[in-house]
Design an enzyme around this catalytic site. Structure first.
Site, PDB file in Angstrom:
ATOM      1  N   GLY A   1       0.817  -1.218   0.000  1.00 49.18           N
ATOM      2  CA  GLY A   1       0.000   0.000   0.000  1.00 49.18           C
ATOM      3  C   GLY A   1       0.844   1.258   0.000  1.00 49.18           C
ATOM      4  O   GLY A   1       0.485   2.267  -0.618  1.00 49.18           O
ATOM      5  N   SER A   2       1.980   1.220   0.685  1.00 46.84           N
ATOM      6  CA  SER A   2       2.862   2.389   0.717  1.00 46.84           C
ATOM      7  C   SER A   2       3.649   2.521  -0.591  1.00 46.84           C
ATOM      8  O   SER A   2       3.835   3.628  -1.104  1.00 46.84           O
ATOM      9  CB  SER A   2       3.854   2.277   1.880  1.00 46.84           C
ATOM     10  OG  SER A   2       3.176   2.313   3.100  1.00 46.84           O
TER      11      SER A   2
ATOM     12  N   SER B   1       6.776   4.327   3.991  1.00 50.44           N
ATOM     13  CA  SER B   1       6.282   3.164   4.736  1.00 50.44           C
ATOM     14  C   SER B   1       5.310   3.666   5.788  1.00 50.44           C
ATOM     15  O   SER B   1       5.709   4.400   6.695  1.00 50.44           O
ATOM     16  CB  SER B   1       7.426   2.405   5.414  1.00 50.44           C
ATOM     17  OG  SER B   1       6.886   1.447   6.307  1.00 50.44           O
TER      18      SER B   1
ATOM     19  N   SER C   1       3.762   2.137   8.267  1.00 54.24           N
ATOM     20  CA  SER C   1       4.130   1.725   9.636  1.00 54.24           C
ATOM     21  C   SER C   1       5.525   2.226   9.995  1.00 54.24           C
ATOM     22  O   SER C   1       5.840   2.439  11.158  1.00 54.24           O
ATOM     23  CB  SER C   1       4.120   0.199   9.747  1.00 54.24           C
ATOM     24  OG  SER C   1       5.110  -0.346   8.888  1.00 54.24           O
TER      25      SER C   1
ATOM     26  N   THR D   1       8.620  -1.589   7.735  1.00 61.22           N
ATOM     27  CA  THR D   1       8.700  -2.613   6.692  1.00 61.22           C
ATOM     28  C   THR D   1      10.160  -2.896   6.341  1.00 61.22           C
ATOM     29  O   THR D   1      10.913  -1.981   5.984  1.00 61.22           O
ATOM     30  CB  THR D   1       7.874  -2.156   5.470  1.00 61.22           C
ATOM     31  OG1 THR D   1       6.529  -2.019   5.924  1.00 61.22           O
ATOM     32  CG2 THR D   1       7.920  -3.144   4.335  1.00 61.22           C
TER      33      THR D   1
ATOM     34  N   ARG E   1      -3.124   0.835   3.146  1.00 64.58           N
ATOM     35  CA  ARG E   1      -3.833   1.078   1.879  1.00 64.58           C
ATOM     36  C   ARG E   1      -4.964   2.091   2.045  1.00 64.58           C
ATOM     37  O   ARG E   1      -5.343   2.760   1.087  1.00 64.58           O
ATOM     38  CB  ARG E   1      -4.366  -0.238   1.303  1.00 64.58           C
ATOM     39  CG  ARG E   1      -5.361  -0.932   2.192  1.00 64.58           C
ATOM     40  CD  ARG E   1      -5.663  -2.356   1.718  1.00 64.58           C
ATOM     41  NE  ARG E   1      -6.636  -3.030   2.547  1.00 64.58           N
ATOM     42  CZ  ARG E   1      -6.387  -3.570   3.735  1.00 64.58           C
ATOM     43  NH1 ARG E   1      -5.181  -3.527   4.237  1.00 64.58           N
ATOM     44  NH2 ARG E   1      -7.348  -4.171   4.415  1.00 64.58           N
TER      45      ARG E   1
ATOM     46  N   GLU F   1      -6.491  -7.509  -0.897  1.00 67.55           N
ATOM     47  CA  GLU F   1      -6.386  -7.205   0.532  1.00 67.55           C
ATOM     48  C   GLU F   1      -7.736  -6.931   1.197  1.00 67.55           C
ATOM     49  O   GLU F   1      -7.950  -7.342   2.321  1.00 67.55           O
ATOM     50  CB  GLU F   1      -5.448  -6.013   0.755  1.00 67.55           C
ATOM     51  CG  GLU F   1      -3.998  -6.348   0.451  1.00 67.55           C
ATOM     52  CD  GLU F   1      -3.056  -5.224   0.824  1.00 67.55           C
ATOM     53  OE1 GLU F   1      -2.997  -4.848   1.998  1.00 67.55           O
ATOM     54  OE2 GLU F   1      -2.378  -4.702  -0.083  1.00 67.55           O
TER      55      GLU F   1
ATOM     56  N   HIS G   1       1.193  -8.929 -26.497  1.00 72.70           N
ATOM     57  CA  HIS G   1       2.331  -9.687 -27.007  1.00 72.70           C
ATOM     58  C   HIS G   1       2.490 -11.017 -26.284  1.00 72.70           C
ATOM     59  O   HIS G   1       3.500 -11.691 -26.467  1.00 72.70           O
ATOM     60  CB  HIS G   1       3.600  -8.834 -26.890  1.00 72.70           C
ATOM     61  CG  HIS G   1       3.477  -7.557 -27.686  1.00 72.70           C
ATOM     62  ND1 HIS G   1       3.809  -7.461 -29.015  1.00 72.70           N
ATOM     63  CD2 HIS G   1       2.970  -6.342 -27.333  1.00 72.70           C
ATOM     64  CE1 HIS G   1       3.556  -6.232 -29.440  1.00 72.70           C
ATOM     65  NE2 HIS G   1       3.038  -5.535 -28.447  1.00 72.70           N
TER      66      HIS G   1
ATOM     67  N   LYS H   1       5.092 -10.900   8.324  1.00 75.63           N
ATOM     68  CA  LYS H   1       5.974  -9.885   8.920  1.00 75.63           C
ATOM     69  C   LYS H   1       6.509 -10.358  10.269  1.00 75.63           C
ATOM     70  O   LYS H   1       7.659 -10.101  10.610  1.00 75.63           O
ATOM     71  CB  LYS H   1       5.242  -8.544   9.053  1.00 75.63           C
ATOM     72  CG  LYS H   1       5.063  -7.854   7.707  1.00 75.63           C
ATOM     73  CD  LYS H   1       4.455  -6.471   7.843  1.00 75.63           C
ATOM     74  CE  LYS H   1       4.366  -5.795   6.497  1.00 75.63           C
ATOM     75  NZ  LYS H   1       3.742  -4.477   6.535  1.00 75.63           N
TER      76      LYS H   1
HETATM   77  O1  PA5 Z   1      -1.727  -2.751   2.670  1.00 74.36           O
HETATM   78  C1  PA5 Z   1      -0.948  -3.296   3.441  1.00 74.36           C
HETATM   79  O2  PA5 Z   1      -1.208  -3.523   4.635  1.00 74.36           O
HETATM   80  C2  PA5 Z   1       0.397  -3.718   2.936  1.00 74.36           C
HETATM   81  O3  PA5 Z   1       0.426  -3.748   1.551  1.00 74.36           O
HETATM   82  C3  PA5 Z   1       1.467  -2.759   3.496  1.00 74.36           C
HETATM   83  O4  PA5 Z   1       1.311  -1.487   2.934  1.00 74.36           O
HETATM   84  C4  PA5 Z   1       2.857  -3.305   3.205  1.00 74.36           C
HETATM   85  O5  PA5 Z   1       3.006  -4.552   3.837  1.00 74.36           O
HETATM   86  C5  PA5 Z   1       3.953  -2.372   3.655  1.00 74.36           C
HETATM   87  O6  PA5 Z   1       3.759  -1.936   4.962  1.00 74.36           O
HETATM   88  P1  PA5 Z   1       3.914  -0.383   5.267  1.00 74.36           P
HETATM   89  O7  PA5 Z   1       2.892   0.269   4.426  1.00 74.36           O
HETATM   90  O8  PA5 Z   1       3.632  -0.229   6.721  1.00 74.36           O
HETATM   91  O9  PA5 Z   1       5.300  -0.044   4.890  1.00 74.36           O
END
Ligand code: PA5
Length: 358
Positions: free
Chosen positions: A59-60, A101, A103, A106, A153, A239, A255, A349
């Site tokens: 998500g980040s 990130s 959190s 990561t 996200r 997700e 292709h 994680k």
């Molecule tokens: O959506 C999510 O929870 C994940 O895709 C996180 O974004 C990913 O694991 C990375 O973590 P962070 O966004 O805390 O860096």
């Protein structure tokens, strides 16, 4: 279908309020724009960068992807988006490393930022806290601090908009604020049309969720920002709805993947193909998409063409992003799935964190 129009069932299925986060996306973007105004960029201003590399996962990481796709054809320096543990060999002290990130913890992103520190590169950290914030503080880096309490996200507005506006302030990106305003107004308008209060019969996001139902979705975008948006739809469906989903983009899919729809028709007739389409596609893209549909249609359950609207690229990107995000939450609710938790990511994680402790 009834489930999506029943507020009580929605409340039960969504105890942590992911749908509310989506419904408030416009407000998040407005707050994100305010965060951008208060960010202190003095430590990283006035430099000429050889390139900008975005590093982040999931998500980040998407924040970097979408910004790169929006700017790469108009900036005159290298832009890169890294999804992994290592920065490319050509990144050096003359680069700006934008580490995103939510959190801040990561592993891959932390590894890249540690590498950037060693290289002596300039760093901009985008995070709500964690190790990334600590490293940024220890090395006197610029930070965009985003509010905590969201799923990464669900915080995409906080992650990408202030970062994009920071690049504008730094003179790296030349983007018209009119485009940003157009995008925000369009999201405001769209969120009113897609909210839980709007019944399925009039709500395109709910209709998309119903069209997917128990079928396997495949999302097609086009080179550029719609490639990223197709990927975002896939990730959000994974997700939020805990549903497998695949994606590809034009023209590359012509292709290879186009040929792949020849066998296994008994399986793929249970797939729904969603194609993100601009109204003003260049003839080469329009012909590709129209012809592809006619070539593969009979082996698919359904093909849905989703119109992407807006004058500016920014507006098109942010509204297409929003539609996929909220539709994936409706798909979760329709399927009886709580959209918020991502237990498998958490478990992974935790296992990886043990490596750091050993
Ligand atoms: O959506 C999510 O929870 C994940 O895709 C996180 O974004 C990913 O694991 C990375 O973590 P962070 O966004 O805390 O860096």
């Amino acid at each position: 279908m009834e489930k999506l129009d029943d507020p009580q069932q929605i409340a039960q299925l969504d105890p942590q309020g992911m749908l509310q986060v989506e419904e408030a996306f416009y407000t998040q973007l407005v707050q994100a724009r305010e965060i951008a105004q208060s960010v202190d960029l003095s430590k990283i201003s006035g430099k000429k960068y050889a390139g900008v590399v975005f590093t982040g996962m999931g998500g980040s990481g998407f924040a970097g992807d979408i910004i790169k796709s929006l700017i790469e054809h108009s900036v005159h320096i290298f832009t890169e988006s890294v999804k992994g543990y290592r920065l490319p060999g050509y990144v050096n002290k003359d680069w700006l490393v934008v580490a995103v990130s939510y959190s801040g913890n990561t592993q891959e992103t932390v590894a890249c930022i540690e590498q950037a520190v060693k290289l002596g590169a300039t760093i901009l950290a985008v995070t709500s806290g964690g190790r990334l914030a600590q490293i940024a503080q220890d090395h006197d880096c610029a930070v965009i601090k985003v509010p905590s309490g969201f799923q990464p996200r669900g915080a995409i507005g906080f992650l990408f908009l202030p970062t994009l506006l920071a690049l504008k302030k730094l003179g790296i990106v030349h983007m018209d604020l009119v485009d940003i305003n157009e995008g925000l107004d369009a999201v405001k308008n769209l969120s009113a049309r897609l909210s839980r209060k709007v019944p399925t019969g009039k709500n395109f996001a709910k209709q998309l969720a119903c069209a997917i139902g128990d079928r396997l979705p495949v999302i097609y975008g086009t080179q550029g920002y719609l490639r990223c948006i197709a990927y975002r739809w896939k990730c959000e469906i994974n997700e939020n709805a805990k549903t497998p989903c695949f994606w590809a983009h034009f023209p590359e899919l012509n292709h290879n993947e186009t040929v792949g729809w020849e066998r296994l028709a008994s399986v793929t007739r249970n797939f729904v193909l969603i194609i993100l389409r601009e109204q003003d596609e260049p003839p080469s893209i329009k012909t590709r998409i129209d012809t592809t549909i006619s070539l593969i249609r009979e082996n698919l359950g359904q093909v849905i063409e989703v119109p992407v609207e807006g004058r500016s690229l920014f507006c098109r990107a942010v509204t297409a992003l929003y539609l996929g995000d909220i539709a994936s939450v409706y798909l979760a609710l329709l399927s009886g799935v709580d959209p918020t938790p991502v237990e498998k990511i958490e478990k992974l994680k935790q296992e990886l964190a043990k490596l750091d402790q050993s």
